[in-house]
Write a protein that holds these residues in place. Structure first.
Motif, PDB file in Angstrom:
ATOM      1  N   SER A 152       0.813  -1.219   0.000  1.00 34.97           N
ATOM      2  CA  SER A 152       0.000   0.000   0.000  1.00 34.97           C
ATOM      3  C   SER A 152       0.846   1.268   0.000  1.00 34.97           C
ATOM      4  CB  SER A 152      -0.931   0.008   1.214  1.00 34.97           C
ATOM      5  OG  SER A 152      -0.191   0.003   2.423  1.00 34.97           O
ATOM      6  N   LEU A 153       2.156   1.130   0.299  1.00 34.87           N
ATOM      7  CA  LEU A 153       3.042   2.294   0.325  1.00 34.87           C
ATOM      8  C   LEU A 153       3.640   2.608  -1.045  1.00 34.87           C
ATOM      9  CD1 LEU A 153       4.972   1.663   3.676  1.00 34.87           C
ATOM     10  CD2 LEU A 153       3.097   3.266   3.269  1.00 34.87           C
ATOM     11  N   ALA A 154       3.260   1.850  -2.070  1.00 31.52           N
ATOM     12  CA  ALA A 154       3.841   2.035  -3.403  1.00 31.52           C
ATOM     13  C   ALA A 154       3.641   3.452  -3.933  1.00 31.52           C
ATOM     14  CB  ALA A 154       3.245   1.021  -4.379  1.00 31.52           C
ATOM     15  N   ARG A 155       2.572   4.104  -3.539  1.00 36.16           N
ATOM     16  CA  ARG A 155       2.325   5.465  -4.034  1.00 36.16           C
ATOM     17  C   ARG A 155       3.356   6.460  -3.511  1.00 36.16           C
ATOM     18  NH1 ARG A 155      -2.921   7.611  -0.593  1.00 36.16           N
ATOM     19  NH2 ARG A 155      -2.433   6.571   1.380  1.00 36.16           N
ATOM     20  N   TYR A 156       4.136   6.054  -2.471  1.00 43.57           N
ATOM     21  CA  TYR A 156       5.173   6.923  -1.921  1.00 43.57           C
ATOM     22  C   TYR A 156       6.576   6.467  -2.323  1.00 43.57           C
ATOM     23  CZ  TYR A 156       1.227   8.216   1.047  1.00 43.57           C
ATOM     24  OH  TYR A 156      -0.004   8.615   1.507  1.00 43.57           O
ATOM     25  N   SER A 157       6.659   5.707  -3.394  1.00 40.22           N
ATOM     26  CA  SER A 157       7.952   5.187  -3.845  1.00 40.22           C
ATOM     27  C   SER A 157       8.846   6.304  -4.365  1.00 40.22           C
ATOM     28  CB  SER A 157       7.743   4.163  -4.961  1.00 40.22           C
ATOM     29  OG  SER A 157       7.257   4.814  -6.133  1.00 40.22           O
ATOM     30  N   VAL A 158      10.128   5.970  -4.537  1.00 39.65           N
ATOM     31  CA  VAL A 158      11.078   6.922  -5.113  1.00 39.65           C
ATOM     32  C   VAL A 158      10.609   7.351  -6.499  1.00 39.65           C
ATOM     33  CG1 VAL A 158      13.445   7.219  -5.919  1.00 39.65           C
ATOM     34  CG2 VAL A 158      12.996   5.970  -3.792  1.00 39.65           C
TER      35      VAL A 158
END
Length: 237
Positions: A152-158
């Motif tokens: 679910s944290l993929a939207r905050y990826s580099v």
């Protein structure tokens, strides 16, 4: 004698990955902080009115930091001036991991002490370095290994540019970056919206402070300040 980093091989790789997960940010140019003046400061307990003002809501950089319900925090973790227990030179930052304290050593035998949250077992760093970068309102860029554990944290990826700076950002209002021998340790001092974590070992390796406290710390710590992080008990002075 310089403190030597004592991470085991396993702890290093676990700690590095976890610290990246908790503390990865975008670096900006360094801003010098004032060097401590050669004066002695009185040690006077703060009144309730002073504490209310110290932890009141504050606007900074276009963000409104909410007030902290300080009465719900153990008073020993309030920001306060104390007799210096470290024996270090003025301007040095010292992290007492077992005590859950961070000190900024002052001239005249005193230190400003802050309550902190620390890395849980297996994700901590010990050693001596310098504060090489200082950044207001950093972005949180989540690395791939953390996204693999928490998709679910993929939207905050580099690749996606990370989480915008703000009140909900896990890195809080300020981040200070620790380097050792010219290299990034991946270890940070940073603010946190999670004031209940102060005094606990819950982070992914970095040292977290109440946002109001990290604003104060940022003003006191000069660029290239020496920092010493202890995992064991500090020697008495």
């Amino acid at each position: 004698m310089p403190t030597v980093c004592t991470l085991s091989r396993r702890a290093f790789f676990l700690g590095a990955a976890a610290t990246l997960a908790g503390c990865a940010t975008t670096e900006t140019s360094v801003r010098n902080a004032p060097v401590p003046q050669k004066v002695s400061y009185p040690i006077v307990p703060a009144s309730d009115e002073e504490l209310a003002a110290r932890y009141a809501a504050v606007e900074d950089g276009g963000h409104l930091i909410p007030a902290i319900p300080y009465r719900e925090i153990d008073p020993k973790y309030y920001r306060q001036r104390v007799k210096d227990p470290t024996g270090e030179t003025p301007g040095t930052v010292v992290v007492d991991t077992p005590g859950r304290f961070l000190y900024v050593v002052e001239p005249g035998g005193t230190a400003m002490r802050y309550g902190v949250g620390i890395g849980r077992e297996g994700f901590a760093w010990e050693g001596e370095g310098i504060i090489h970068w200082r950044q207001p309102w950093p972005r949180w860029k989540v690395p791939a290994d953390m996204i693999a554990r928490t998709p679910s944290l993929a939207r905050y990826s580099v690749e996606n540019g990370g989480m915008e700076p703000g009140i909900k950002n896990p890195l809080g209002a300020r981040a200070l970056y620790i380097f050792q021998n010219g290299k990034d340790t991946l270890y940070r001092l940073h603010g946190s919206p999670e004031w209940k974590s102060i005094g606990k070992a819950t982070s992914s390796g970095c040292v977290r402070l109440i946002n109001q406290d990290v604003l104060d710390l940022y003003k006191r710590v000069p660029y290239h300040a020496r920092i010493v992080v202890h995992q064991g008990a500090m020697a008495s002075v």
